[in-house]
Write a protein that holds these residues in place. Sequence first.
Motif, PDB file in Angstrom:
ATOM      1  N   ILE A 108      -3.582   1.748  -0.385  1.00 17.06           N
ATOM      2  CA  ILE A 108      -2.797   2.126  -1.572  1.00 17.06           C
ATOM      3  C   ILE A 108      -2.169   0.880  -2.208  1.00 17.06           C
ATOM      4  O   ILE A 108      -2.229   0.682  -3.420  1.00 17.06           O
ATOM      5  CB  ILE A 108      -1.716   3.165  -1.203  1.00 17.06           C
ATOM      6  CG1 ILE A 108      -2.400   4.476  -0.798  1.00 17.06           C
ATOM      7  CG2 ILE A 108      -0.757   3.405  -2.354  1.00 17.06           C
ATOM      8  CD1 ILE A 108      -1.475   5.500  -0.209  1.00 17.06           C
ATOM      9  N   ASP A 109      -1.565   0.015  -1.364  1.00 17.23           N
ATOM     10  CA  ASP A 109      -0.947  -1.212  -1.902  1.00 17.23           C
ATOM     11  C   ASP A 109      -1.991  -2.063  -2.615  1.00 17.23           C
ATOM     12  O   ASP A 109      -1.741  -2.614  -3.682  1.00 17.23           O
ATOM     13  CB  ASP A 109      -0.294  -2.029  -0.779  1.00 17.23           C
ATOM     14  CG  ASP A 109       0.979  -1.365  -0.279  1.00 17.23           C
ATOM     15  OD1 ASP A 109       1.482  -0.448  -0.953  1.00 17.23           O
ATOM     16  OD2 ASP A 109       1.455  -1.753   0.808  1.00 17.23           O
ATOM     17  N   LEU A 164       3.873   9.006   2.273  1.00 17.36           N
ATOM     18  CA  LEU A 164       3.316   8.208   3.370  1.00 17.36           C
ATOM     19  C   LEU A 164       4.414   7.368   4.033  1.00 17.36           C
ATOM     20  O   LEU A 164       4.453   7.226   5.257  1.00 17.36           O
ATOM     21  CB  LEU A 164       2.194   7.311   2.834  1.00 17.36           C
ATOM     22  CG  LEU A 164       1.428   6.538   3.888  1.00 17.36           C
ATOM     23  CD1 LEU A 164       0.782   7.474   4.896  1.00 17.36           C
ATOM     24  CD2 LEU A 164       0.361   5.671   3.238  1.00 17.36           C
ATOM     25  N   THR A 165       5.309   6.819   3.214  1.00 18.85           N
ATOM     26  CA  THR A 165       6.406   6.018   3.769  1.00 18.85           C
ATOM     27  C   THR A 165       7.263   6.889   4.687  1.00 18.85           C
ATOM     28  O   THR A 165       7.682   6.459   5.768  1.00 18.85           O
ATOM     29  CB  THR A 165       7.267   5.437   2.622  1.00 18.85           C
ATOM     30  OG1 THR A 165       6.390   4.804   1.705  1.00 18.85           O
ATOM     31  CG2 THR A 165       8.292   4.445   3.118  1.00 18.85           C
ATOM     32  N   SER A 214      -2.094   6.997  -6.455  1.00 15.69           N
ATOM     33  CA  SER A 214      -1.651   6.017  -5.460  1.00 15.69           C
ATOM     34  C   SER A 214      -0.125   6.011  -5.348  1.00 15.69           C
ATOM     35  O   SER A 214       0.427   5.992  -4.247  1.00 15.69           O
ATOM     36  CB  SER A 214      -2.142   4.620  -5.819  1.00 15.69           C
ATOM     37  OG  SER A 214      -3.521   4.651  -6.012  1.00 15.69           O
ATOM     38  N   HIS A 215       0.546   6.022  -6.513  1.00 13.06           N
ATOM     39  CA  HIS A 215       2.016   6.052  -6.510  1.00 13.06           C
ATOM     40  C   HIS A 215       2.526   7.298  -5.789  1.00 13.06           C
ATOM     41  O   HIS A 215       3.437   7.233  -4.975  1.00 13.06           O
ATOM     42  CB  HIS A 215       2.551   6.077  -7.941  1.00 13.06           C
ATOM     43  CG  HIS A 215       2.768   4.705  -8.484  1.00 13.06           C
ATOM     44  ND1 HIS A 215       3.728   3.871  -7.974  1.00 13.06           N
ATOM     45  CD2 HIS A 215       2.152   4.034  -9.475  1.00 13.06           C
ATOM     46  CE1 HIS A 215       3.686   2.731  -8.638  1.00 13.06           C
ATOM     47  NE2 HIS A 215       2.736   2.797  -9.549  1.00 13.06           N
ATOM     48  N   LYS A 272      -1.791   2.888   3.909  1.00  8.89           N
ATOM     49  CA  LYS A 272      -0.772   2.207   3.105  1.00  8.89           C
ATOM     50  C   LYS A 272      -1.333   0.900   2.526  1.00  8.89           C
ATOM     51  O   LYS A 272      -1.116   0.568   1.364  1.00  8.89           O
ATOM     52  CB  LYS A 272       0.457   1.914   3.971  1.00  8.89           C
ATOM     53  CG  LYS A 272       1.612   1.352   3.182  1.00  8.89           C
ATOM     54  CD  LYS A 272       2.845   1.243   4.059  1.00  8.89           C
ATOM     55  CE  LYS A 272       3.961   0.568   3.304  1.00  8.89           C
ATOM     56  NZ  LYS A 272       3.638  -0.814   2.924  1.00  8.89           N
ATOM     57  N   ARG A 302       2.232   7.137  -2.032  1.00  2.00           N
ATOM     58  CA  ARG A 302       3.008   6.132  -1.311  1.00  2.00           C
ATOM     59  C   ARG A 302       4.316   6.699  -0.743  1.00  2.00           C
ATOM     60  O   ARG A 302       4.680   6.402   0.393  1.00  2.00           O
ATOM     61  CB  ARG A 302       3.289   4.938  -2.216  1.00  2.00           C
ATOM     62  CG  ARG A 302       3.703   3.740  -1.401  1.00  2.00           C
ATOM     63  CD  ARG A 302       3.258   2.461  -1.981  1.00  2.00           C
ATOM     64  NE  ARG A 302       3.971   2.171  -3.219  1.00  2.00           N
ATOM     65  CZ  ARG A 302       4.040   0.955  -3.733  1.00  2.00           C
ATOM     66  NH1 ARG A 302       3.430  -0.030  -3.132  1.00  2.00           N
ATOM     67  NH2 ARG A 302       4.671   0.741  -4.836  1.00  2.00           N
ATOM     68  N   THR A 303       5.016   7.500  -1.544  1.00  2.00           N
ATOM     69  CA  THR A 303       6.320   7.997  -1.095  1.00  2.00           C
ATOM     70  C   THR A 303       6.201   8.875   0.160  1.00  2.00           C
ATOM     71  O   THR A 303       6.841   8.562   1.178  1.00  2.00           O
ATOM     72  CB  THR A 303       7.020   8.749  -2.247  1.00  2.00           C
ATOM     73  OG1 THR A 303       6.884   7.951  -3.409  1.00  2.00           O
ATOM     74  CG2 THR A 303       8.469   9.022  -1.943  1.00  2.00           C
TER      75      THR A 303
END
Length: 282
Positions: free
Chosen positions: A90-91, A50-51, A43-44, A87, A47-48
């Motif tokens: 994931i959050d 995806l941002t 997940s971590h 997102k 995230r990057t």
Amino acid sequence: WIWGAGAAFVALLLMITSMSIISQWRHRQQILTMQKTFISTVSHELRTPLTVILGALDILHSGIGGALNSDTQRLVSVANNNGQRLKRLIDDILDIEKLESGQLTFQWQQVQLKLLLEQAVTANQPYATHVGVSLVYDPQRLDTPGVSNSSAPIEDGDLVEVDPERFAQVMANLISNACKHSPQGGCVEVSARRVDSHWLEVSVNDHGRGIPHQFQPRVFDRFAQADGSDQRRTGGTGLGLAITKALVEEMRGTIGFHSEPPNGSCFWFRLPRITHTSFTHH
Ligand code: ADP
């Protein structure tokens, strides 16, 4: 000596069985820990990038790099909506993992409940409007089905000790669920009351289809959704209520709901009522 040998044999058998149970249990715990670590690492790592992708889509959408024709505009919108959905998932996974391992930090504050509710309604108003639902804050409403039989509205002096960000997350989850499951033009009511001198209760009431009886025991379970096809339309993850429950409990509260399909649902939660003299510690 036969009795002695028999007893020793039984004891040996018991020892072997319990050792095997313990080793199986340890093995399962190890697998569970590995699974959790894996999910959290993935997940971590997701995230990057995806941002970055969402940022790039935002720039495309704004037209800074040149105006887009309507077809391209539509494709960018589809990509953006699905990226936002990923997102959220994931959050949610990261939040639930932190909640379970006690790593989610809370910035405790004593705040007027009335103020928190007004802020929550204002913050979620654009979403409600977007899905065609009217969202109202009715502090005096006491006749909602399924909530405490109380005739005492909250007052300015009624405080709760919460992390305002986390409180807002609880309200956003309940309000967005209520809106998602409301008919077009429907109404979602947020209200609150004093249960007694120790507890304050907040409720979010909708007039949607309600929650099927057979699904009700699993509403707060992780990844639980009453109707998969429905969720594909509304874009849920089935984690929102599991997180909401954990957050409310972390704030020393309780949560529940009342739903009589097809007559809508009412989710409520209770938090300890803080008076200025209350001594609190965490
Ligand atoms: P999500 O909304 O992301 O699917 P939640 O954990 O918030 O996940 O909710 C779990 C399920 O509970 C939903 O998929 C839906 O089936 C049901 N549910 C939650 N709130 C409501 C509501 N207000 N009305 C009807 N069903 C609801």
